[in-house]
Design a protein around this motif. Structure first.
Motif, short mmCIF file in Angstrom:
data_model
loop_
_atom_site.label_atom_id
_atom_site.label_comp_id
_atom_site.label_asym_id
_atom_site.label_seq_id
_atom_site.Cartn_x
_atom_site.Cartn_y
_atom_site.Cartn_z
N UNK A 1 93.74 6.99 -47.99
CA UNK A 1 93.16 8.33 -48.18
C UNK A 1 94.28 9.36 -48.34
N UNK A 2 95.29 9.25 -47.48
CA UNK A 2 96.37 10.24 -47.52
C UNK A 2 97.12 10.18 -48.86
N UNK A 3 97.24 9.00 -49.42
CA UNK A 3 97.98 8.87 -50.68
C UNK A 3 97.05 9.03 -51.89
N UNK A 4 95.82 9.35 -51.63
CA UNK A 4 94.83 9.68 -52.66
C UNK A 4 94.67 8.57 -53.70
N UNK A 5 94.57 7.35 -53.20
CA UNK A 5 94.40 6.21 -54.13
C UNK A 5 93.15 6.42 -54.99
N UNK A 6 92.07 6.86 -54.36
CA UNK A 6 90.83 6.99 -55.13
C UNK A 6 90.89 8.16 -56.11
N UNK B 1 97.09 -1.81 -58.98
CA UNK B 1 96.94 -0.36 -59.12
C UNK B 1 97.03 0.33 -57.76
N UNK B 2 96.28 -0.22 -56.79
CA UNK B 2 96.23 0.38 -55.45
C UNK B 2 97.64 0.46 -54.86
N UNK B 3 98.39 -0.62 -55.00
CA UNK B 3 99.72 -0.63 -54.40
C UNK B 3 100.64 0.38 -55.10
N UNK B 4 100.55 0.42 -56.42
CA UNK B 4 101.37 1.40 -57.16
C UNK B 4 101.03 2.82 -56.73
N UNK B 5 99.74 3.07 -56.50
CA UNK B 5 99.32 4.42 -56.09
C UNK B 5 99.90 4.75 -54.72
N UNK B 6 99.85 3.80 -53.81
CA UNK B 6 100.38 4.08 -52.46
C UNK B 6 101.89 4.28 -52.51
N UNK B 7 102.57 3.45 -53.29
CA UNK B 7 104.03 3.57 -53.37
C UNK B 7 104.48 4.75 -54.24
N UNK B 8 103.51 5.40 -54.88
CA UNK B 8 103.79 6.55 -55.74
C UNK B 8 104.74 6.20 -56.88
#
Ligand code: F6P
Length: 549
Positions: free
Chosen positions: A72-77, A493-500
């Motif tokens: 949530x904090x890294x705004x994956x969605x 995708x999810x991992x890339x989003x979290x790792x920015x």
């Protein structure tokens, strides 16, 4: 430019570090199951035909809650929704990322630059279906009027791995009268072996290249053209009936000498490694037929819809992505094994290597700053039972933590004889036994209880506690294959989003390409390469000395 806090300074990240260092310093799967047997049912997520069991992971409800807070904090969605909307989330190439549009239903509306791209997607799919149908029925013949019996796809990376993997995966659904081969390597041996027993009059070449500039593909395509024209008496006109192109670059296709009427188009918002359900899948569509191909696209779509709408705590790609982050960033796991218990998935992990490692093998964030956290893992693996007799020793008793995905099917393909079908239970017994052994191991006392000599006890002890995910489906169908691939696409995708990081560029492959171009004249003509380092210069000199031609 983002002004959000660095990932490792986020409170949600720090909370995970504390959780790992505190209560979960030495989580033991034996104890976790003893304390909470219901986790076997609770940590299961279903999507489409896939039953995904993540109970054998080093997690508790609290771990999951903390991981979901990080998401949530890294705004994956938020990034997910931007991707589905067609926003230019591939920042370094300033492109939309819309492989999900390739499997959108006809009536969907997905806009890029104000234009609905879905009608064009379906127009190409229809054109592919028409062509595939004509090749399969024998209506499309070669230059001499002979029926096409051989299809050779020439492409590399995303223009090869997807259809090559899916062709193996879906062999039981293919037209067995067609020979379908895949040539990718610029090593001439690849094309030689693929064509040496083929009749050019019966062979169709599919030149697959998003850019139509990739040197390996253009070199092989040029050699294939020479082979074909020579084999058909030198008539250049033969090319028109034996070569089609899959590309985004009509100009280069036409420069190569392929009529753009025989080109199947896709678009720059489709990344190479995300392209195989675009025109890049033509060889597969010819092999399995348009209906099975569409069934596969439906499978992708089931997981797309799930990823878009399932709540976070039951969202399979999100959960798998978070588990990967948990091990990579909080347990220092360097690699991730994908172990299919299906001979048909023999190329699945190789396909995932490009999907995952080309996407998330990055060390700067989306703003270009060096990352201070681990990003994508080394992805590896081969079909399960073969691995058991090769490298599983290291997973069971080595010093490394290697999270692994086990993928298996309840039923073998229909085509097998009854006797061969009976082997399936043995295959699957291994499948279940391995995750059990990895999770729960064998204690020294259990080893002693078997009467093992004391000096051998340490050798025969299994520490266990190796985390695995079990993905189980009823059978390997085109739809299930689509579901599996989409699951991994969105996990990445999810991992890339979290790792920015930008999961959709691939600048890391450029330097080697440029240097190869520079070195080649030194090999062929002995030309000087200005600025060549001493080590490479010595290697080039040795090559020149030993070269026969
Ligand atoms: O390896 C780099 C890469 O650009 C991949 O991303 C891509 O799938 C492959 O080369 C092939 O590119 P093309 O389809 O343009 O020939």
């Amino acid at each position: 430019m983002s002004d959000s806090p660095k990932l490792t300074r986020r409170p949600e990240w720090v909370a995970l570090e504390d959780h790992r260092a505190g209560g979960l310093l030495h989580p033991r799967l034996r104890e976790l199951f003893a304390a909470d047997p219901a986790r076997a049912e609770r940590y299961v997520v279903r999507v489409g035909d896939l039953r995904i069991d993540y109970s054998k992971h080093l997690i508790t409800d609290e771990t999951l809650a903390l991981l979901l807070e990080l998401a949530t904090a890294t705004d994956v969605f938020g990034l997910r929704d931007a991707m589905f909307r067609g926003e230019r989330i591939n920042v370094t190439e300033d492109r939309a990322v819309l492989h999900t549009a390739l499997r959108a239903p006809r009536e969907a509306v997905i806009e890029v630059e104000g234009e609905n791209v879905v009608p064009a997607v379906h127009a190409v799919l229809d054109k592919m279906a028409d062509f595939a149908g004509r090749v399969r029925s024998g209506e499309w013949t070669g230059h001499t009027g002979k029926r096409i019996k051989n299809v050779v796809n020439i492409g590399i990376g995303g223009s090869d791995l997807g259809p090559a993997m899916a062709y193996e995966a879906l062999r039981a659904f293919t037209d067995r009268d067609l020979t379908v081969r895949f040539v990718s390597n610029v090593d001439g041996a690849d094309l030689h072996e693929a064509t040496r027993d083929l009749d050019p009059a019966e062979t169709l070449f599919i030149i697959a290249s998003k850019t139509f500039t990739t040197i390996e593909t253009i070199t092989n395509a040029t050699s294939a053209r020479s082979w074909l024209v020579a084999g058909l008496g030198g008539d250049e006109k033969a090319v028109a009936k034996h070569f089609v192109a899959l590309s985004t670059n009509a100009g280069k296709v036409s420069d190569f000498g392929i009529d753009t009427a025989n080109m199947f188009e896709f678009w720059d918002w489709v990344g190479g490694r995300y392209s195989f359900d675009s025109a890049i899948g033509l060889s597969l569509m010819i092999a399995i037929g348009p209906d099975s191909f569409r069934e596969m696209l439906d499978g992708f779509r089931i997981v797309d819809e799930h990823f878009k709408s399932a709540p976070a705590e039951a969202n399979a790609p999100l959960l798998l992505g978070l588990l990967g982050v948990w091990y990579g960033n909080f347990f220092d796991a360097q690699s991730h094994a994908v172990l299919p218990y299906s001979h048909y998935l023999s190329k699945f992990t190789a396909y995932l290597q490009q999907l995952d490692m080309e996407s998330n093998g990055k060390s700067v964030d989306r703003d270009g700053h060096p990352v201070e956290w681990q990003t994508g893992p080394v992805v590896w693996g081969t079909p399960g039972t073969n691995g058991q007799h090769a490298y599983y020793q290291l997973i069971h008793q080595g010093t490394k933590l290697i999270p692994a995905d086990f993928i298996g099917f309840v039923n073998p393909v229909d085509e097998l004889s009854d006797e061969l079908k009976d082997q399936h239970d043995l295959l699957m017994a291994n499948f279940f036994a391995q995750t059990q052994a990895l999770a729960f191991g064998k204690t020294p006392d259990e080893v002693r209880a078997e009467g093992v000599a004391e000096e051998l006890v340490p050798h025969k002890t299994f520490k266990g506690n190796h985390p695995t995910t079990t993905v189980l489906a009823s059978e390997l169908t085109p739809s299930v294959l689509g579901q599996l691939i989409a699951l991994y696409e969105h996990k990445v995708f999810v991992q890339g989003a979290i790792w920015n990081i930008d999961s959709f560029d691939q600048w890391g492959v450029e330097l080697g390409k440029v240097l190869a171009k520079r070195v080649e004249p030194a090999l062929t003509e002995g030309a000087d390469v200005p600025g060549l380092d001493p080590s490479t210069a010595a290697l080039v000199a040795a090559y020149r000395t030993l070269r026969k031609k």
